[in-house]
Design an enzyme around this catalytic site. Structure first.
Site, PDB file in Angstrom:
ATOM      1  N   TRP A  59      -3.043   5.175  17.463  1.00  0.00           N
ATOM      2  CA  TRP A  59      -4.426   5.272  16.963  1.00  0.00           C
ATOM      3  C   TRP A  59      -5.188   3.987  17.196  1.00  0.00           C
ATOM      4  O   TRP A  59      -6.359   4.003  17.590  1.00  0.00           O
ATOM      5  CB  TRP A  59      -4.439   5.644  15.483  1.00  0.00           C
ATOM      6  CG  TRP A  59      -3.830   6.983  15.213  1.00  0.00           C
ATOM      7  CD1 TRP A  59      -2.734   7.259  14.459  1.00  0.00           C
ATOM      8  CD2 TRP A  59      -4.284   8.258  15.725  1.00  0.00           C
ATOM      9  NE1 TRP A  59      -2.469   8.604  14.468  1.00  0.00           N
ATOM     10  CE2 TRP A  59      -3.406   9.237  15.233  1.00  0.00           C
ATOM     11  CE3 TRP A  59      -5.340   8.650  16.551  1.00  0.00           C
ATOM     12  CZ2 TRP A  59      -3.547  10.596  15.539  1.00  0.00           C
ATOM     13  CZ3 TRP A  59      -5.486   9.996  16.854  1.00  0.00           C
ATOM     14  CH2 TRP A  59      -4.603  10.944  16.353  1.00  0.00           C
ATOM     15  N   ASP A  67      -9.349   0.955  10.077  1.00  0.00           N
ATOM     16  CA  ASP A  67      -9.048   2.380  10.029  1.00  0.00           C
ATOM     17  C   ASP A  67      -7.990   2.537   8.933  1.00  0.00           C
ATOM     18  O   ASP A  67      -6.868   2.073   9.092  1.00  0.00           O
ATOM     19  CB  ASP A  67      -8.510   2.828  11.398  1.00  0.00           C
ATOM     20  CG  ASP A  67      -8.020   4.279  11.402  1.00  0.00           C
ATOM     21  OD1 ASP A  67      -8.022   4.928  10.341  1.00  0.00           O
ATOM     22  OD2 ASP A  67      -7.615   4.742  12.490  1.00  0.00           O
ATOM     23  N   LYS A  98      -5.375  12.710   5.594  1.00  0.00           N
ATOM     24  CA  LYS A  98      -4.083  12.055   5.410  1.00  0.00           C
ATOM     25  C   LYS A  98      -3.810  11.741   3.947  1.00  0.00           C
ATOM     26  O   LYS A  98      -2.670  11.531   3.571  1.00  0.00           O
ATOM     27  CB  LYS A  98      -4.000  10.770   6.242  1.00  0.00           C
ATOM     28  CG  LYS A  98      -4.286  10.946   7.725  1.00  0.00           C
ATOM     29  CD  LYS A  98      -3.144  11.573   8.488  1.00  0.00           C
ATOM     30  CE  LYS A  98      -3.526  12.024   9.897  1.00  0.00           C
ATOM     31  NZ  LYS A  98      -4.110  11.013  10.741  1.00  0.00           N
TER      32      LYS A  98
HETATM   33  C1  LIG Z   1      -4.662  10.812  12.148  1.00  0.00           C
HETATM   34  C2  LIG Z   1      -5.220   9.488  12.399  1.00  0.00           C
HETATM   35  C3  LIG Z   1      -6.384   9.319  13.187  1.00  0.00           C
HETATM   36  C4  LIG Z   1      -7.089  10.474  13.861  1.00  0.00           C
HETATM   37  O1  LIG Z   1      -7.715  11.283  12.942  1.00  0.00           O
HETATM   38  P1  LIG Z   1      -8.559  12.552  13.403  1.00  0.00           P
HETATM   39  O2  LIG Z   1      -9.329  12.886  12.167  1.00  0.00           O
HETATM   40  O3  LIG Z   1      -7.581  13.604  13.800  1.00  0.00           O
HETATM   41  O4  LIG Z   1      -9.438  12.164  14.537  1.00  0.00           O
HETATM   42  C5  LIG Z   1      -6.878   8.042  13.348  1.00  0.00           C
HETATM   43  N1  LIG Z   1      -6.265   6.979  12.789  1.00  0.00           N
HETATM   44  C6  LIG Z   1      -5.161   7.101  12.047  1.00  0.00           C
HETATM   45  C7  LIG Z   1      -4.515   5.886  11.448  1.00  0.00           C
HETATM   46  C8  LIG Z   1      -4.599   8.354  11.824  1.00  0.00           C
HETATM   47  O5  LIG Z   1      -3.491   8.478  11.077  1.00  0.00           O
END
Ligand SMILES: *Cc1c(COP(=O)(O)O)cnc(C)c1O
Length: 358
Positions: free
Chosen positions: A101, A168, A192
């Site tokens: 990511w 993020d 998540k």
């Molecule tokens: C799952 C995830 C993403 C991507 O998320 P989407 O909503 O599917 O685009 C980005 N960063 C991290 C750390 C993730 O776990």
């Protein structure tokens, strides 16, 4: 009665039952309106109340200072990679490359301007967090991924940074207290830890915006969504509703401070078993182990037993423990709604398997 299962899915995550029950009720009748939440106009006072409550809960639970605003948008965390570059990248930005990511975020920024990896842990399949790198103070920002969902590593402390810090936090938001004042931006997908897929959160320091000279398309401009309180266009109504119910649950169990204690306990329980059990080994460097995603593989010499353990665990009701293909083995995601009992069930299952195979 449905079968007893223990859900360790990496995302979309397990949600608290009360959030699901309240969502079901609202699908039938939203806030006593006689209308389903799926059909409610987002320009009603009943809907405004949900938006206001949700924003207020974010601020309360994470102690978000007045310098910051929180917005809810569609498009997933992956679209936020582009938002970040569009809104903050002028001359140069650095990215800490700690996984898939993090790397995708970097690549997206490189499509917009000058962005580079300040440090990278790909040399050991992203099993650790690089440390001791110099951060130039003149960067537009440093981007970090606090929890690397796929590799099970986590930056558990809010770092000091001489330039604006952007994180993020898709997979560890609301799992522990965060010093929001240290960040220019915190963003992530809800799925998540704080809700269903289809909505993202962005916690934005207001005075960090407006520093780039490029034209930012209206929908990609954070300022648009701050000004319109996330209602510039139709928001993902149902997703925000469920996120709000999830936050209400977090508050009801004592907030992120209380949740952190439970999360520490759950992770400790499972890591202790991985370290004790002769069948398994952990893949992440110990000091960087994630409290959210616990990755492990069969111990050297036991690799042949992988499929057998998977089948054994499945039989015992374990769901979603297959590791990501880039790590292999197993990954148990211990998000907020996963209980100590769920983790204990997995630990018991690992113990039983060891006894069986010894
Ligand atoms: C799952 C995830 C993403 C991507 O998320 P989407 O909503 O599917 O685009 C980005 N960063 C991290 C750390 C993730 O776990």
């Amino acid at each position: 009665m449905s079968k007893k299962v223990h859900v360790f899915n990496a995302g979309p995550c397990l949600l608290p039952q009360v959030a699901i029950d309240n969502a079901i009720a609202a699908l039938k009748d939203f806030a006593g309106t006689g209308i389903s939440v799926l059909s409610i106009s987002h320009r009603t006072k009943e809907w405004d109340a949900v938006m206001d409550e949700c924003r207020a809960l974010w601020k309360e639970l994470l102690h978000i200072p007045d310098t910051h605003e929180v917005v809810f948008l569609g498009g997933g965390a992956s679209l936020q990679f582009l938002y970040v570059a569009m809104n903050y990248l002028e001359k140069k930005a650095a990215y800490l490359d700690t996984g898939v990511w993090a790397h995708k975020a970097l690549v997206e920024a490189q499509g917009i301007g000058n962005a580079y990896a300040i440090a990278c842990s790909k040399d050991k399949n992203y099993s650790y967090i690089p440390k001791g790198f110099e951060i130039p103070a003149d960067l537009d920002y440093l981007h970090i991924t606090t929890n690397n969902t796929i590799y099970g590593t986590e930056i558990k402390e809010d770092m000091d940074c001489p330039c604006p810090l952007i994180a993020d936090m898709s997979s560890d938001i609301m799992s522990r207290p965060v010093d929001v004042s240290k960040y220019a931006l915190i963003y992530g997908g809800a799925q998540k830890n704080v809700g269903p897929a289809g909505v993202i959160f962005a916690i934005i320091r207001k005075d960090a915006l407006g520093k780039v000279t490029r034209y930012i398309p209206t929908m990609l401009n954070y300022q648009t969504h701050i000004d319109k309180l996330s209602m510039f266009n139709t928001p993902p109504v149902f997703n925000i509703f469920v996120m709000n119910e999830t936050l209400k649950w977090i508050k009801s169990v004592g907030g992120v401070e209380a949740i952190q204690k439970v999360n520490q306990k759950k992770a400790q329980l499972l890591y202790d078993e991985i370290d004790r059990n002769s069948m398994f080994v952990g893949t992440a460097a110990k000091e960087d182990r994630s409290l959210m995603n616990v990755c492990f593989v069969m111990a050297p010499g036991k690799e042949d037993l992988q499929d057998e353990f998977m089948a054994f665990a499945k039989e015992k009701g374990m769901v979603g423990i297959k590791g990501h293909r880039s790590v292999g083995g197993f990954r148990a995601s211990l998000y907020n709604a996963c209980t100590v009992e769920d983790v204990q069930a997995l630990v018991d299952c690992m113990k039983e398997f060891e006894t069986l195979k010894k």
